[in-house]
Design a protein around this motif. Sequence first.
Motif, mmCIF file in Angstrom:
data_model
loop_
_atom_site.group_PDB
_atom_site.id
_atom_site.type_symbol
_atom_site.label_atom_id
_atom_site.label_comp_id
_atom_site.label_asym_id
_atom_site.label_seq_id
_atom_site.Cartn_x
_atom_site.Cartn_y
_atom_site.Cartn_z
ATOM 1 N N MET A 136 16.370 160.117 89.030
ATOM 2 C CA MET A 136 17.198 159.235 89.857
ATOM 3 C C MET A 136 16.293 158.444 90.790
ATOM 4 O O MET A 136 15.197 158.892 91.143
ATOM 5 C CB MET A 136 18.205 160.057 90.671
ATOM 6 N N LYS A 251 25.257 163.005 88.040
ATOM 7 C CA LYS A 251 24.725 161.687 87.685
ATOM 8 C C LYS A 251 25.137 161.272 86.280
ATOM 9 O O LYS A 251 25.330 160.089 85.996
ATOM 10 C CB LYS A 251 23.203 161.664 87.798
ATOM 11 N N ASP A 256 28.127 154.882 88.490
ATOM 12 C CA ASP A 256 26.868 154.662 89.213
ATOM 13 C C ASP A 256 27.066 154.476 90.712
ATOM 14 O O ASP A 256 26.332 155.033 91.532
ATOM 15 C CB ASP A 256 26.137 153.443 88.646
ATOM 16 N N TYR A 259 27.907 157.757 92.495
ATOM 17 C CA TYR A 259 26.726 158.608 92.645
ATOM 18 C C TYR A 259 25.794 158.046 93.714
ATOM 19 O O TYR A 259 25.227 158.798 94.517
ATOM 20 C CB TYR A 259 25.986 158.725 91.311
#
Length: 269
Positions: A136, A251, A256, A259
């Motif tokens: 990430m 995730k 998106d 998260y």
Amino acid sequence: MKNKVVLITGGSSGIGLAIGTFLSQKGYTVYGTSRNPEKNKDFSAFKLLELDVCDRQSIVSATAQLQQLEGRIDILINNAGVGITGPIEETPEEEVQKAFDTNLHGPLAMIQAVLPIMRQQGSGLIINITSIAGYMGLPYRAYYSASKGALELMTEALRMELKDFNIQCTSVAPGDFATNIAAGRYHAPVSEQSPYRDAYSNTLRLMDQHVDAGQDPVRVAEKVYRVIQTKRPKVHYRVGSPLQKFSLVLKSILPDKLYERLLINHYKL
């Protein structure tokens, strides 16, 4: 076979030391590496070779020395790494280059050095120590995340390229563990004039707290040992707290932006 020869980069401290000590106790022939073994004269956990993963000639010399000493290299554990923090906009280019040289280009150079040896002996295992941060983009850790994430993808590609040579490849991604990585990490200076000053300072404090409260690195060593014992290792392994591992599950399933919001809240940005 308990007497396999293991080469661990960055083996004189932290996770590398934990892995080397654990494998030595299990009967493996372990060689760690250090850029300057003279500074570790009292080191006795296992043997140390002089090696700098950012120096190609150093890599060639050390691997040749080990092959001469033992006649083979069964397992390469690419553990050497360096932390780096700072706003993307303000982190010096030379420090970014150093981080990628250590975290990505160095491991790849190590792989290039041992593959002919492993192919000649007809077997081998490469374990790349990456990071959960490599899955990430973390604020003020972008360059660290990017370098470790790139090594994860290289691992995936390498597995397929090596499938005909009986050489296995996998990655082990630790979360936060109680090591000296924070002390050796490069921090871009917190400038009073920086628009990122407050957010970056707060994030630095949180990161250091996470490392200080991290788990015993022997857990990574135990995971590496189990991987070595596995006939056909998986593509990736993760080792860390339940929350850190669950963050990867989130995730994979959350939108998106949702998260991203969780990360923003976590880092209090």
